[in-house]
Design a protein around this motif. Structure first.
Motif, PDB file in Angstrom:
ATOM      1  N   TYR A 177     -11.232 -18.230 -41.830  1.00  0.00           N
ATOM      2  CA  TYR A 177     -11.958 -18.188 -40.560  1.00  0.00           C
ATOM      3  C   TYR A 177     -13.352 -18.806 -40.708  1.00  0.00           C
ATOM      4  N   TYR A 178     -14.080 -18.342 -41.715  1.00  0.00           N
ATOM      5  CA  TYR A 178     -15.488 -18.737 -41.830  1.00  0.00           C
ATOM      6  C   TYR A 178     -15.687 -20.136 -42.389  1.00  0.00           C
ATOM      7  N   VAL A 179     -14.850 -20.518 -43.342  1.00  0.00           N
ATOM      8  CA  VAL A 179     -15.049 -21.822 -43.999  1.00  0.00           C
ATOM      9  C   VAL A 179     -14.174 -22.904 -43.371  1.00  0.00           C
ATOM     10  N   HIS A 180     -12.938 -22.534 -43.012  1.00  0.00           N
ATOM     11  CA  HIS A 180     -12.010 -23.558 -42.509  1.00  0.00           C
ATOM     12  C   HIS A 180     -11.749 -23.471 -41.007  1.00  0.00           C
ATOM     13  N   PHE A 181     -12.396 -22.537 -40.338  1.00  0.00           N
ATOM     14  CA  PHE A 181     -12.333 -22.459 -38.868  1.00  0.00           C
ATOM     15  C   PHE A 181     -10.934 -22.205 -38.318  1.00  0.00           C
ATOM     16  N   SER A 182     -10.218 -21.293 -38.940  1.00  0.00           N
ATOM     17  CA  SER A 182      -8.922 -20.922 -38.353  1.00  0.00           C
ATOM     18  C   SER A 182      -8.789 -19.397 -38.343  1.00  0.00           C
ATOM     19  N   ASP A 190     -13.596 -22.769 -30.932  1.00  0.00           N
ATOM     20  CA  ASP A 190     -15.044 -23.002 -30.828  1.00  0.00           C
ATOM     21  C   ASP A 190     -15.542 -23.945 -31.906  1.00  0.00           C
ATOM     22  N   MET A 191     -14.623 -24.484 -32.737  1.00  0.00           N
ATOM     23  CA  MET A 191     -15.052 -25.324 -33.846  1.00  0.00           C
ATOM     24  C   MET A 191     -14.230 -26.606 -33.904  1.00  0.00           C
ATOM     25  N   THR A 192     -14.854 -27.669 -34.371  1.00  0.00           N
ATOM     26  CA  THR A 192     -14.088 -28.853 -34.733  1.00  0.00           C
ATOM     27  C   THR A 192     -14.315 -29.093 -36.215  1.00  0.00           C
ATOM     28  N   GLY A 193     -13.468 -29.923 -36.827  1.00  0.00           N
ATOM     29  CA  GLY A 193     -13.575 -30.111 -38.274  1.00  0.00           C
ATOM     30  C   GLY A 193     -12.808 -29.006 -38.961  1.00  0.00           C
ATOM     31  N   GLY A 230     -10.996 -32.599 -45.786  1.00  0.00           N
ATOM     32  CA  GLY A 230     -12.194 -31.980 -45.212  1.00  0.00           C
ATOM     33  C   GLY A 230     -12.242 -30.498 -45.533  1.00  0.00           C
ATOM     34  N   GLY A 231     -11.065 -29.863 -45.515  1.00  0.00           N
ATOM     35  CA  GLY A 231     -10.976 -28.443 -45.867  1.00  0.00           C
ATOM     36  C   GLY A 231     -11.445 -28.187 -47.289  1.00  0.00           C
TER      37      GLY A 231
END
Lengths: 393, 98
Positions: free
Chosen positions: A177-182, A207-210, A292-293
């Protein structure tokens, strides 16, 4: 006595893990030249012989320490640039062109090789055991045929981190969640023998891209380490209803006590009705996304400290059990304890975490909408958002 | 030779706390397997197998261990654990956040 919790940084291991290590795509070594691979605190030389076989030796000549990776392939042998000593893939010196005979003791460190899924793997064991082919990762059916795209392969040197940081991710539910936005909605681990598996279902953060951030990205991921350094990650990706089967190889070679070379490869099962060029493009896009991850992880690793005594909460995965499993590769075979290899299963409870995260994301989206509204009302030119990495597939 | 050597004695206690403390013995209702179970919440389950238990499980023995079914648990054992939970034999809850 203070109740303050102390970080136990421990001392890093004095050896490198026992097991199969992937050096890269087999094709990349087939050009008739010697190749240098930094590994296990030194360097290796890799070359192809006239039969097409790949050979791996310690990178320094046993005569006077010449750098074999700067030598020349002569016939089946690698010739040292210093005095032309010729070394065979079996680790023996085959000829010294200026000498009457070759010393009987002229043997160097050779690494047993195997080809799996188009990649070159070598066996490493400080105890010098014979290569255990039962521990090789499985062949992936269909990979290397027309059903799948060619591997997209990346090599990333990592400094200031022990490779166990990379291993720890196997159990780290919340960092997704915090590092990879999922949002990981389902998360499970199983360790047994030389395998450690993570099973995860997740969806991207709106709420995040990348990274994996994208409301319309759903991942079903099964990732297994076969030994200390080679992970196969099967990913069923659903992006805007378009389903793709992706296979990610995540592997590394330790290079020093706090450095390693990360390598990762992507292949995509070619979707029906899509031409090869488009399939290759999709594969490249996924490589960028997962690459990118990794970079998101690397940034964390480079700035954190090692910790032997992580403090856990209920929503965390089984870090201690994973490290207990990982320990088996750092002790003599005779010292492998039953609990290091006994089956262990762990189902993380993701329910509360997801409730809190949904709330946080909703707040972020509301704030973003308010900001955008304010920006629209202001008479300045607006910059376009960074497009999602997945756009265009 | 040990690796990743802790420098604090407290770390050894943490290792015990997180790996072997509060494991409840649960017997499978369908085979001779006995495993250690910990449940911090309804949805959390930690299952520690032994070699003996693993060999006793016909379901897991049928798998070759190399395929993608590696992560799936034994459904009979899951049912046995659920039954033990219903009967109040397995405590549910975490201590001090874990």
């Amino acid at each position: 006595m203070s109740d303050t919790r102390i970080l136990d940084k421990g001392t890093p291991p004095e050896r490198f893990a026992r097991g199969w290590h992937c050096l890269g795509l087999a094709d990349s070594f087939g050009d008739g030249k010697p190749h240098r691979i930094e590994a296990f605190g030194g360097q290796l030389v890799v070359w192809q012989d006239t039969q097409g076989g790949l050979n791996v030796l310690d990178g320094y000549c046993r005569h006077m320490g010449g750098d074999l990776t700067q030598g020349t392939v002569k016939g089946d042998e690698i010739a040292c640039p210093f005095h032309d000593w010729r070394w065979g893939g079996d680790g023996k010196c085959k000829a010294i062109p200026y000498a009457r005979r070759v010393p009987l003791r002229a043997r160097t460190q050779k690494y047993p090789t195997a080809i799996r899924n188009g990649q070159l793997l070598i066996w490493h064991d400080v105890e010098g055991s014979a290569a255990d082919h039962d521990l090789l990762p499985p062949e992936l059916p269909g990979v290397g045929t027309d059903e799948y795209t060619d591997w997209t392969w990346e090599v990333v040197p990592i400094t200031d981190s022990h490779c166990r940081e990379l291993i720890d991710n196997v159990v780290d539910m919340a960092h997704f969640y915090y590092v990879h936005f999922s949002f990981p909605t389902s998360f499970r681990n199983v360790f047994e023998g030389h395998q450690a598996t993570q099973f995860m279902e997740s969806k991207g953060r709106p709420d995040m891209t990348g990274g994996y951030g994208d409301a319309e990205l759903f991942l079903k991921s099964e990732a297994t380490y076969y030994g200390p350094s080679y992970m196969i990650n099967w990913l069923d990706v659903d992006y805007k209803g378009f389903e793709t089967e992706v296979i990610l190889i995540n592997c590394h070679i330790p290079t020093g006590p706090d450095s390693f070379t990360l390598q990762y490869g992507i292949t995509v099962k070619k979707p029906e009705g899509i031409d090869d060029k488009t399939a290759a493009y999709i594969s490249k896009k996924y490589a960028e996304m997962f690459g990118g991850g990794f970079l998101q992880d690397v940034h964390i690793w480079k700035n954190k400290v090692p910790v032997q005594n992580p403090l856990l909460c209920e929503e965390d995965g089984p870090v201690y059990q994973l490290r207990r499993w990982y320990e088996q590769f750092y002790v003599d075979r005779a010292d492998v304890q039953p609990e290091m290899v006994d089956r262990f299963e762990f189902e993380v409870d993701t329910t509360k975490a997801n409730e809190y995260w949904q709330e946080e994301v909703a707040q972020n989206l509301a704030r973003k909408a308010a900001d955008e509204k304010a920006a629209d009302e202001a008479p300045t030119s607006t910059e376009s958002d960074t497009p999602s990495v997945m756009t265009g597939t | 030779m040990a690796s990743f050597v802790p420098t604090s004695a407290d770390t050894l206690e943490d290792q015990r706390l997180y790996t072997s403390a509060r494991l409840t013995d649960v017997a499978c209702l369908d085979c001779l397997a006995r495993v250690g179970v910990k449940k911090n919440s309804d949805h959390h389950t930690s299952i520690q197998w032994s070699r003996e238990a693993r060999e006793a499980c016909p379901e897991l023995s049928r798998r070759d261990g190399r395929g993608r079914d590696h992560h799936q648990g034994c459904p009979r054992l899951s049912a046995s654990i659920e039954s033990a939970v219903r009967e109040g034999k397995v405590d549910i809850g975490a201590e001090d956040g874990y």
